[in-house]
Design an enzyme around this catalytic site. Structure first.
Site, PDB file in Angstrom:
ATOM      1  N   SER A   1       0.845  -1.187   0.000  1.00 42.77           N
ATOM      2  CA  SER A   1       0.000   0.000   0.000  1.00 42.77           C
ATOM      3  C   SER A   1       0.882   1.238   0.000  1.00 42.77           C
ATOM      4  CB  SER A   1      -0.886   0.010   1.249  1.00 42.77           C
ATOM      5  OG  SER A   1      -1.669   1.181   1.288  1.00 42.77           O
TER       6      SER A   1
ATOM      7  N   ASN B   1      -0.756   3.975   1.271  1.00 41.30           N
ATOM      8  CA  ASN B   1      -1.615   4.728   2.169  1.00 41.30           C
ATOM      9  C   ASN B   1      -0.967   4.824   3.557  1.00 41.30           C
ATOM     10  OD1 ASN B   1      -3.696   5.205   4.193  1.00 41.30           O
ATOM     11  ND2 ASN B   1      -5.178   4.931   2.547  1.00 41.30           N
ATOM     12  N   ALA B   2      -0.548   6.025   3.931  1.00 41.99           N
ATOM     13  CA  ALA B   2       0.128   6.236   5.218  1.00 41.99           C
ATOM     14  C   ALA B   2      -0.779   5.884   6.396  1.00 41.99           C
ATOM     15  CB  ALA B   2       0.594   7.685   5.332  1.00 41.99           C
ATOM     16  N   GLY B   3      -2.068   6.128   6.267  1.00 44.87           N
ATOM     17  CA  GLY B   3      -3.014   5.804   7.338  1.00 44.87           C
ATOM     18  C   GLY B   3      -3.114   4.305   7.570  1.00 44.87           C
ATOM     19  N   LYS B   4      -3.162   3.555   6.480  1.00 46.94           N
ATOM     20  CA  LYS B   4      -3.209   2.093   6.610  1.00 46.94           C
ATOM     21  C   LYS B   4      -1.920   1.565   7.233  1.00 46.94           C
ATOM     22  CE  LYS B   4      -6.473   1.032   2.952  1.00 46.94           C
ATOM     23  NZ  LYS B   4      -6.746   0.268   1.737  1.00 46.94           N
TER      24      LYS B   4
ATOM     25  N   ASP C   1      -8.095  -4.328   0.699  1.00 45.51           N
ATOM     26  CA  ASP C   1      -8.864  -3.496  -0.213  1.00 45.51           C
ATOM     27  C   ASP C   1     -10.129  -3.131   0.529  1.00 45.51           C
ATOM     28  OD1 ASP C   1      -9.232  -2.153  -2.659  1.00 45.51           O
ATOM     29  OD2 ASP C   1     -10.559  -3.724  -3.376  1.00 45.51           O
ATOM     30  N   SER C   2     -10.553  -1.924   0.370  1.00 41.68           N
ATOM     31  CA  SER C   2     -11.739  -1.487   1.105  1.00 41.68           C
ATOM     32  C   SER C   2     -12.499  -0.469   0.269  1.00 41.68           C
ATOM     33  CB  SER C   2     -11.337  -0.878   2.457  1.00 41.68           C
ATOM     34  OG  SER C   2     -10.476   0.229   2.255  1.00 41.68           O
TER      35      SER C   2
END
Length: 102
Positions: free
Chosen positions: A22, A24-27, A84-85
């Site tokens: 990913s 995505n830093a949040g993930k 995946d969301s």
């Protein structure tokens, strides 16, 4: 911690690294937090930001996550996982679902 048959509780200290497929830093933050709670180090797939993205054309979130994990595993020596969301709105019959980001 492991429990061996017919023995007492045995404590193992394993150094496990999992790579997240990913950007995505949040993930990454959330998975690191979860991993830290059980002694697992979560790192990004090396160079993931500069790699061509995986084509996410699966019919389900699970299919897309599997595709991403397999695709990005070519770039890491340690195990790779992905997720995946999206939004599944009941009033819209489950839409946009797997197409949320598209």
């Amino acid at each position: 911690m492991l429990r061996w048959p017919h023995s007492s509780l045995v404590t193992c200290h394993l150094s496990l690294i999992l790579h997240l497929a990913s950007t995505n830093a949040g993930k990454l933050r959330e998975f690191r937090q979860a991993g830290n709670s059980c002694g697992i180090s979560v790192e990004l797939v090396p160079g993931v930001q500069s790699l061509a993205p995986c084509v996410e054309d699966g019919a389900t979130f699970e299919q897309n996550a599997r595709k991403k994990a397999l695709y990005y595993s070519a770039y890491a020596e340690d195990p790779v996982f992905a997720d995946d969301s999206g939004l599944c709105v009941e009033a819209l019959g489950g839409a946009p679902g797997v197409h949320s980001a598209r």
